[in-house]
Design a protein around this motif. Sequence first.
Motif, PDB file in Angstrom:
ATOM      1  N   THR A  17     -29.619 -43.417 142.806  1.00 32.01           N
ATOM      2  CA  THR A  17     -30.368 -44.657 142.655  1.00 32.01           C
ATOM      3  C   THR A  17     -31.863 -44.401 142.578  1.00 32.01           C
ATOM      4  OG1 THR A  17     -28.659 -45.866 143.880  1.00 32.01           O
ATOM      5  CG2 THR A  17     -30.814 -46.900 143.699  1.00 32.01           C
ATOM      6  N   VAL A  18     -32.382 -43.549 143.460  1.00 36.41           N
ATOM      7  CA  VAL A  18     -33.815 -43.228 143.441  1.00 36.41           C
ATOM      8  C   VAL A  18     -34.197 -42.553 142.130  1.00 36.41           C
ATOM      9  CG1 VAL A  18     -35.648 -41.891 144.544  1.00 36.41           C
ATOM     10  CG2 VAL A  18     -33.961 -43.087 145.952  1.00 36.41           C
ATOM     11  N   ALA A  19     -33.387 -41.601 141.672  1.00 39.24           N
ATOM     12  CA  ALA A  19     -33.654 -40.937 140.390  1.00 39.24           C
ATOM     13  C   ALA A  19     -33.667 -41.960 139.261  1.00 39.24           C
ATOM     14  CB  ALA A  19     -32.597 -39.866 140.131  1.00 39.24           C
ATOM     15  N   GLY A  20     -32.742 -42.918 139.322  1.00 40.19           N
ATOM     16  CA  GLY A  20     -32.698 -43.977 138.312  1.00 40.19           C
ATOM     17  C   GLY A  20     -33.935 -44.848 138.350  1.00 40.19           C
ATOM     18  N   MET A  21     -34.418 -45.159 139.554  1.00 39.84           N
ATOM     19  CA  MET A  21     -35.627 -45.980 139.684  1.00 39.84           C
ATOM     20  C   MET A  21     -36.822 -45.280 139.055  1.00 39.84           C
ATOM     21  SD  MET A  21     -35.091 -47.419 143.589  1.00 39.84           S
ATOM     22  CE  MET A  21     -36.334 -48.712 143.620  1.00 39.84           C
ATOM     23  N   ILE A  22     -36.940 -43.987 139.285  1.00 38.20           N
ATOM     24  CA  ILE A  22     -38.054 -43.220 138.703  1.00 38.20           C
ATOM     25  C   ILE A  22     -37.940 -43.196 137.184  1.00 38.20           C
ATOM     26  CG2 ILE A  22     -39.145 -40.949 138.574  1.00 38.20           C
ATOM     27  CD1 ILE A  22     -38.043 -40.477 141.453  1.00 38.20           C
ATOM     28  N   LEU A  23     -36.736 -42.945 136.692  1.00 37.76           N
ATOM     29  CA  LEU A  23     -36.529 -42.828 135.251  1.00 37.76           C
ATOM     30  C   LEU A  23     -36.883 -44.116 134.522  1.00 37.76           C
ATOM     31  CD1 LEU A  23     -35.481 -41.167 132.845  1.00 37.76           C
ATOM     32  CD2 LEU A  23     -33.187 -42.047 133.357  1.00 37.76           C
ATOM     33  N   VAL A  24     -36.398 -45.250 135.011  1.00 39.70           N
ATOM     34  CA  VAL A  24     -36.629 -46.509 134.292  1.00 39.70           C
ATOM     35  C   VAL A  24     -38.053 -47.017 134.448  1.00 39.70           C
ATOM     36  CG1 VAL A  24     -34.197 -47.140 134.502  1.00 39.70           C
ATOM     37  CG2 VAL A  24     -35.826 -48.000 136.198  1.00 39.70           C
ATOM     38  N   ASN A  25     -38.766 -46.518 135.485  1.00 39.61           N
ATOM     39  CA  ASN A  25     -40.136 -46.976 135.709  1.00 39.61           C
ATOM     40  C   ASN A  25     -41.188 -46.126 135.002  1.00 39.61           C
ATOM     41  OD1 ASN A  25     -39.413 -49.122 137.340  1.00 39.61           O
ATOM     42  ND2 ASN A  25     -39.629 -47.988 139.254  1.00 39.61           N
ATOM     43  N   THR A  26     -40.797 -44.962 134.452  1.00 40.74           N
ATOM     44  CA  THR A  26     -41.799 -44.069 133.856  1.00 40.74           C
ATOM     45  C   THR A  26     -41.412 -43.585 132.461  1.00 40.74           C
ATOM     46  OG1 THR A  26     -40.774 -42.217 135.070  1.00 40.74           O
ATOM     47  CG2 THR A  26     -42.729 -43.234 136.056  1.00 40.74           C
ATOM     48  N   PRO A  27     -41.172 -44.498 131.525  1.00 36.43           N
ATOM     49  CA  PRO A  27     -40.978 -44.028 130.149  1.00 36.43           C
ATOM     50  C   PRO A  27     -42.310 -43.589 129.576  1.00 36.43           C
ATOM     51  CG  PRO A  27     -41.112 -46.414 130.182  1.00 36.43           C
ATOM     52  CD  PRO A  27     -41.151 -45.966 131.626  1.00 36.43           C
ATOM     53  N   GLY A  28     -42.264 -42.717 128.591  1.00 37.40           N
ATOM     54  CA  GLY A  28     -43.513 -42.295 127.970  1.00 37.40           C
ATOM     55  C   GLY A  28     -44.245 -43.453 127.325  1.00 37.40           C
ATOM     56  N   SER A  29     -43.469 -44.346 126.701  1.00 33.64           N
ATOM     57  CA  SER A  29     -44.046 -45.520 126.055  1.00 33.64           C
ATOM     58  C   SER A  29     -43.068 -46.680 126.193  1.00 33.64           C
ATOM     59  CB  SER A  29     -44.302 -45.243 124.568  1.00 33.64           C
ATOM     60  OG  SER A  29     -44.574 -46.450 123.877  1.00 33.64           O
ATOM     61  N   TRP A  30     -43.567 -47.838 126.647  1.00 33.54           N
ATOM     62  CA  TRP A  30     -42.695 -49.005 126.773  1.00 33.54           C
ATOM     63  C   TRP A  30     -42.281 -49.542 125.405  1.00 33.54           C
ATOM     64  CZ3 TRP A  30     -40.200 -50.060 130.979  1.00 33.54           C
ATOM     65  CH2 TRP A  30     -40.711 -49.659 132.222  1.00 33.54           C
ATOM     66  N   SER A  31     -42.922 -49.082 124.359  1.00 35.14           N
ATOM     67  CA  SER A  31     -42.533 -49.486 123.005  1.00 35.14           C
ATOM     68  C   SER A  31     -41.373 -48.664 122.472  1.00 35.14           C
ATOM     69  CB  SER A  31     -43.735 -49.357 122.055  1.00 35.14           C
ATOM     70  OG  SER A  31     -44.795 -50.183 122.474  1.00 35.14           O
ATOM     71  N   HIS A  32     -41.039 -47.586 123.158  1.00 34.27           N
ATOM     72  CA  HIS A  32     -39.975 -46.696 122.699  1.00 34.27           C
ATOM     73  C   HIS A  32     -39.050 -46.353 123.867  1.00 34.27           C
ATOM     74  CE1 HIS A  32     -43.359 -45.996 119.835  1.00 34.27           C
ATOM     75  NE2 HIS A  32     -42.375 -46.164 118.974  1.00 34.27           N
ATOM     76  N   VAL A  33     -38.234 -47.307 124.239  1.00 28.46           N
ATOM     77  CA  VAL A  33     -37.293 -47.142 125.349  1.00 28.46           C
ATOM     78  C   VAL A  33     -35.893 -47.503 124.856  1.00 28.46           C
ATOM     79  CG1 VAL A  33     -36.690 -47.813 127.707  1.00 28.46           C
ATOM     80  CG2 VAL A  33     -39.098 -47.761 127.007  1.00 28.46           C
ATOM     81  N   TYR A  34     -34.934 -46.641 125.101  1.00 27.26           N
ATOM     82  CA  TYR A  34     -33.548 -46.944 124.738  1.00 27.26           C
ATOM     83  C   TYR A  34     -33.065 -48.183 125.493  1.00 27.26           C
ATOM     84  CZ  TYR A  34     -33.362 -42.325 122.520  1.00 27.26           C
ATOM     85  OH  TYR A  34     -33.593 -41.239 121.704  1.00 27.26           O
ATOM     86  N   GLY A  35     -32.261 -48.991 124.823  1.00 23.09           N
ATOM     87  CA  GLY A  35     -31.815 -50.268 125.359  1.00 23.09           C
ATOM     88  C   GLY A  35     -31.281 -50.244 126.786  1.00 23.09           C
ATOM     89  N   PRO A  36     -30.387 -49.318 127.125  1.00 24.41           N
ATOM     90  CA  PRO A  36     -29.838 -49.294 128.492  1.00 24.41           C
ATOM     91  C   PRO A  36     -30.881 -49.045 129.574  1.00 24.41           C
ATOM     92  CG  PRO A  36     -28.430 -48.042 126.996  1.00 24.41           C
ATOM     93  CD  PRO A  36     -29.687 -48.356 126.238  1.00 24.41           C
ATOM     94  N   LEU A  37     -32.054 -48.528 129.183  1.00 21.58           N
ATOM     95  CA  LEU A  37     -33.101 -48.243 130.163  1.00 21.58           C
ATOM     96  C   LEU A  37     -34.121 -49.368 130.259  1.00 21.58           C
ATOM     97  CD1 LEU A  37     -33.703 -44.452 129.458  1.00 21.58           C
ATOM     98  CD2 LEU A  37     -32.267 -45.500 131.202  1.00 21.58           C
ATOM     99  N   LEU A  38     -33.789 -50.513 129.676  1.00 22.08           N
ATOM    100  CA  LEU A  38     -34.616 -51.710 129.775  1.00 22.08           C
ATOM    101  C   LEU A  38     -33.880 -52.770 130.578  1.00 22.08           C
ATOM    102  CD1 LEU A  38     -35.936 -52.050 126.107  1.00 22.08           C
ATOM    103  CD2 LEU A  38     -37.325 -51.459 128.120  1.00 22.08           C
ATOM    104  N   HIS A  39     -34.639 -53.638 131.240  1.00 19.07           N
ATOM    105  CA  HIS A  39     -34.033 -54.777 131.910  1.00 19.07           C
ATOM    106  C   HIS A  39     -33.563 -55.787 130.872  1.00 19.07           C
ATOM    107  CE1 HIS A  39     -35.127 -53.649 135.980  1.00 19.07           C
ATOM    108  NE2 HIS A  39     -36.374 -53.418 135.590  1.00 19.07           N
ATOM    109  N   ALA A  40     -32.565 -56.573 131.227  1.00 20.57           N
ATOM    110  CA  ALA A  40     -32.151 -57.685 130.364  1.00 20.57           C
ATOM    111  C   ALA A  40     -33.337 -58.631 130.199  1.00 20.57           C
ATOM    112  CB  ALA A  40     -30.967 -58.413 130.994  1.00 20.57           C
ATOM    113  N   LYS A  41     -33.488 -59.191 129.014  1.00 27.69           N
ATOM    114  CA  LYS A  41     -34.629 -60.084 128.776  1.00 27.69           C
ATOM    115  C   LYS A  41     -34.594 -61.285 129.709  1.00 27.69           C
ATOM    116  CE  LYS A  41     -35.516 -58.721 123.986  1.00 27.69           C
ATOM    117  NZ  LYS A  41     -35.616 -59.175 122.576  1.00 27.69           N
ATOM    118  N   TRP A  42     -33.419 -61.816 129.963  1.00 27.76           N
ATOM    119  CA  TRP A  42     -33.286 -62.896 130.947  1.00 27.76           C
ATOM    120  C   TRP A  42     -31.880 -62.832 131.551  1.00 27.76           C
ATOM    121  CZ3 TRP A  42     -36.698 -64.906 133.824  1.00 27.76           C
ATOM    122  CH2 TRP A  42     -36.419 -66.044 134.580  1.00 27.76           C
ATOM    123  N   HIS A  43     -30.943 -63.635 131.064  1.00 26.41           N
ATOM    124  CA  HIS A  43     -29.578 -63.556 131.591  1.00 26.41           C
ATOM    125  C   HIS A  43     -28.914 -62.258 131.133  1.00 26.41           C
ATOM    126  CE1 HIS A  43     -30.085 -67.513 133.048  1.00 26.41           C
ATOM    127  NE2 HIS A  43     -29.823 -68.159 131.932  1.00 26.41           N
TER     128      HIS A  43
END
Length: 375
Positions: A17-43
């Motif tokens: 879980t901690v490794a996952g938190m670090i990974l999803v919080n530190t992409p090189g660019s928020w404009s280039h993130v694979y879908g599964p590593l992004l939060h759902a837009k809303w629901h």
Amino acid sequence: MNQNQRFLSLDVFRGLTVAGMILVNTPGSWSHVYGPLLHAKWHGCTPTDLVFPFFLFAVGNAMSFAMKKFDQLSNAQVLGKILKRTALIFIIGLLLNLFPFVKYDGDGNMVMKSLDTLRIFGVLQRIALCYGIGALLIHYLKPKGAFIATCVLLLGYWAILYFLGGSDPYSLEGHIGLQVDRAILGEKHMYHGEGIAFDPEGLLSTIPAIGNVVFGFLVGRFVQQNRHSRNMLMKLVLAGTIMVAVALLWNTVFPINKKIWTSSYVLYTVGIATLLLSIFIWLIELKGLRAGTYFFEVFGKNPLFIYVMSGVIVKLYFLFRIGPENENLYGWLYGHVFQPAFGDYPGSLLFGLFHVLILWLLGWWMDRRKIYIRV
């Protein structure tokens, strides 16, 4: 079964879980993130939306071991310990929001950050409150009472949103928690990442999040009471499956949503966490497959400290400027090292994985020297 074996599945789960938190919080660019590593837009719920509730679940699971010591203390002593730990984690979260205490103004000059715009809530603050309230419920109401109280909180939160949220109670603007946070915290002290002042770790949505901790405690207690038997494992899988099924059914009228932390989202994430922990127990405890577990175990031994350090590193990146264009170090590393070498999306992913490795090395160094920072 010795103490280390009993904790290994939890350490691996928490470390993942901690490794996952670090990974999803530190992409090189928020404009280039694979879908599964992004939060759902809303629901909805992506793999990234599982990370934070998994951590709360792990907090509750660890509590099922740690709170045994409370039986030897008076109620006043227990209350003092719970409140002290809650306050300490909350204050660390506030300081992390304020760190590094300086920023650049519009003219590029370094100035002190103002307390007038300090965000009050955040990930650590939610962990603190959920731990504190969850621990109080469990200690004073006992596990059965805490379970009943949690069910009341989940149903009550649904009722509050439905009856007080207006015509569209589960929308960003219609969520009653938005009005509560604006009235109590003030817009200047809220998160602005949604385009408006809206805090995904706000006051009202903390109520259902307590359920992730309490259910995590109950799962951990059940595992301890039944040891790592196959019968226990089957019951755990059944419980996780039922929670996911109930959550998906509830989703039809109360959408699964992380940003307002709906009650269906609590059941959904707790169910998946229970199933994943069951897999770890089966592989590690029953099958004895321990190859590769040490990588995640390192994260699980100093989880809060490593998470805080991940935030500190990122904030320092943005403080330091480099190159003729005076670019912050975070953007420079991605733009001049990872993106040219690996491309947009792979480079962004590898940037995150690089920081997972850096923080693992920190955790490994601490483990080698038996340094374990408990808050």
